[in-house]
Scaffold this motif. Structure first.
Motif, PDB file in Angstrom:
ATOM      1  N   GLU A 230       0.858  -1.184   0.000  1.00 56.00           N
ATOM      2  CA  GLU A 230       0.000   0.000   0.000  1.00 56.00           C
ATOM      3  C   GLU A 230       0.893   1.231   0.000  1.00 56.00           C
ATOM      4  O   GLU A 230       1.888   1.275   0.721  1.00 56.00           O
ATOM      5  CB  GLU A 230      -0.878  -0.009   1.249  1.00 56.00           C
ATOM      6  CG  GLU A 230      -1.839   1.137   1.317  1.00 56.00           C
ATOM      7  CD  GLU A 230      -2.715   1.103   2.567  1.00 56.00           C
ATOM      8  OE1 GLU A 230      -3.638   1.910   2.615  1.00 56.00           O
ATOM      9  OE2 GLU A 230      -2.454   0.305   3.468  1.00 56.00           O
ATOM     10  N   ARG A 231       0.554   2.191  -0.820  1.00 58.89           N
ATOM     11  CA  ARG A 231       1.323   3.432  -0.867  1.00 58.89           C
ATOM     12  C   ARG A 231       0.517   4.520  -0.177  1.00 58.89           C
ATOM     13  O   ARG A 231      -0.607   4.800  -0.564  1.00 58.89           O
ATOM     14  CB  ARG A 231       1.608   3.817  -2.315  1.00 58.89           C
ATOM     15  CG  ARG A 231       2.644   2.933  -2.937  1.00 58.89           C
ATOM     16  CD  ARG A 231       2.696   3.056  -4.457  1.00 58.89           C
ATOM     17  NE  ARG A 231       3.785   2.298  -5.028  1.00 58.89           N
ATOM     18  CZ  ARG A 231       3.790   0.979  -5.173  1.00 58.89           C
ATOM     19  NH1 ARG A 231       2.767   0.267  -4.766  1.00 58.89           N
ATOM     20  NH2 ARG A 231       4.829   0.364  -5.701  1.00 58.89           N
ATOM     21  N   LYS A 232       1.126   5.102   0.854  1.00 59.62           N
ATOM     22  CA  LYS A 232       0.486   6.186   1.600  1.00 59.62           C
ATOM     23  C   LYS A 232       1.533   7.245   1.857  1.00 59.62           C
ATOM     24  O   LYS A 232       2.553   6.953   2.475  1.00 59.62           O
ATOM     25  CB  LYS A 232      -0.019   5.686   2.955  1.00 59.62           C
ATOM     26  CG  LYS A 232      -1.432   5.226   2.998  1.00 59.62           C
ATOM     27  CD  LYS A 232      -1.824   5.045   4.448  1.00 59.62           C
ATOM     28  CE  LYS A 232      -3.145   4.340   4.582  1.00 59.62           C
ATOM     29  NZ  LYS A 232      -3.448   4.013   5.967  1.00 59.62           N
ATOM     30  N   GLY A 233       1.272   8.448   1.359  1.00 60.41           N
ATOM     31  CA  GLY A 233       2.249   9.512   1.552  1.00 60.41           C
ATOM     32  C   GLY A 233       3.566   9.140   0.918  1.00 60.41           C
ATOM     33  O   GLY A 233       3.625   8.689  -0.222  1.00 60.41           O
TER      34      GLY A 233
ATOM     35  N   TYR B 259       3.945   0.481   2.391  1.00 63.36           N
ATOM     36  CA  TYR B 259       3.728  -0.447   3.496  1.00 63.36           C
ATOM     37  C   TYR B 259       3.573  -1.847   2.917  1.00 63.36           C
ATOM     38  O   TYR B 259       2.850  -2.034   1.939  1.00 63.36           O
ATOM     39  CB  TYR B 259       2.451  -0.084   4.268  1.00 63.36           C
ATOM     40  CG  TYR B 259       2.542   1.243   4.979  1.00 63.36           C
ATOM     41  CD1 TYR B 259       2.805   1.297   6.341  1.00 63.36           C
ATOM     42  CD2 TYR B 259       2.372   2.446   4.292  1.00 63.36           C
ATOM     43  CE1 TYR B 259       2.891   2.507   7.009  1.00 63.36           C
ATOM     44  CE2 TYR B 259       2.458   3.665   4.947  1.00 63.36           C
ATOM     45  CZ  TYR B 259       2.718   3.682   6.305  1.00 63.36           C
ATOM     46  OH  TYR B 259       2.810   4.896   6.966  1.00 63.36           O
TER      47      TYR B 259
ATOM     48  N   ARG C   3       7.685  -0.768   6.493  1.00 60.55           N
ATOM     49  CA  ARG C   3       7.460   0.380   5.619  1.00 60.55           C
ATOM     50  C   ARG C   3       8.808   0.958   5.235  1.00 60.55           C
ATOM     51  O   ARG C   3       9.796   0.826   5.971  1.00 60.55           O
ATOM     52  CB  ARG C   3       6.553   1.420   6.277  1.00 60.55           C
ATOM     53  CG  ARG C   3       7.205   2.244   7.349  1.00 60.55           C
ATOM     54  CD  ARG C   3       6.237   3.266   7.918  1.00 60.55           C
ATOM     55  NE  ARG C   3       6.897   4.092   8.924  1.00 60.55           N
ATOM     56  CZ  ARG C   3       6.280   4.990   9.653  1.00 60.55           C
ATOM     57  NH1 ARG C   3       4.972   5.181   9.516  1.00 60.55           N
ATOM     58  NH2 ARG C   3       6.944   5.708  10.531  1.00 60.55           N
TER      59      ARG C   3
END
Length: 148
Positions: free
Chosen positions: A74-77, A81, A95
């Motif tokens: 998952e890409r966040k900011g 992750y 991460r």
């Protein structure tokens, strides 16, 4: 070259989520090899001569033979992750900054390791069949069309 004889393919810092109640992100020095992922305390910049490697007791090895998959990307900011799923079902969350590509590199090396193991298993089976055929002349090997 590491003490285990494996060459470091990638080295850097990953953040690992702790197992504790607060599940804090802790920086780990990571070394990716053809056999797995080594996790240790992050290098501490110190003045003077270069610091010695951390003692082996502080290094944890996640061997590819015990890994099942790398999941949940998952890409966040600025972070990616991902979860390393171990064969016994344990999940380890990591991460890293997106541009470092740790998840892709670990996944690629895991697939390469599993492929090497599969090839070795096929070769071993063929050698056993050939040995049986030599010991027992009436024993028939599978036809060439069935082998990869």
């Amino acid at each position: 070259m590491l003490e285990s004889g494996c060459k470091a393919l990638k080295e850097g810092v990953l953040e690992k989520r702790s197992d504790g109640l607060l599940q804090l992100w802790k920086k780990k020095r990571c070394i990716l090899t053809e056999e797995g992922l080594l996790l240790g305390p992050p290098k501490q910049p110190q003045p003077g001569p270069p610091a010695a490697e951390p003692p082996a007791a502080k290094i944890k090895e996640l061997h590819f033979s015990h890994m099942k998959t790398v999941d949940c990307v998952e890409r966040k900011g600025k972070y990616v992750y991902f979860t390393v799923v171990m064969a016994e079902g344990k999940e380890i969350d990591f991460r890293s900054p997106q541009e470092q590509g740790w998840n892709a590199e670990i996944t690629l090396r895991l697939v390469q390791y599993k492929n090497r193991q599969a090839i070795l298993a096929v070769k071993s089976t063929r050698q056993k069949q050939q040995h049986l055929a030599q010991q027992h002349p009436g024993y028939r090997l599978r036809s060439a069309s069935n082998s990869a």
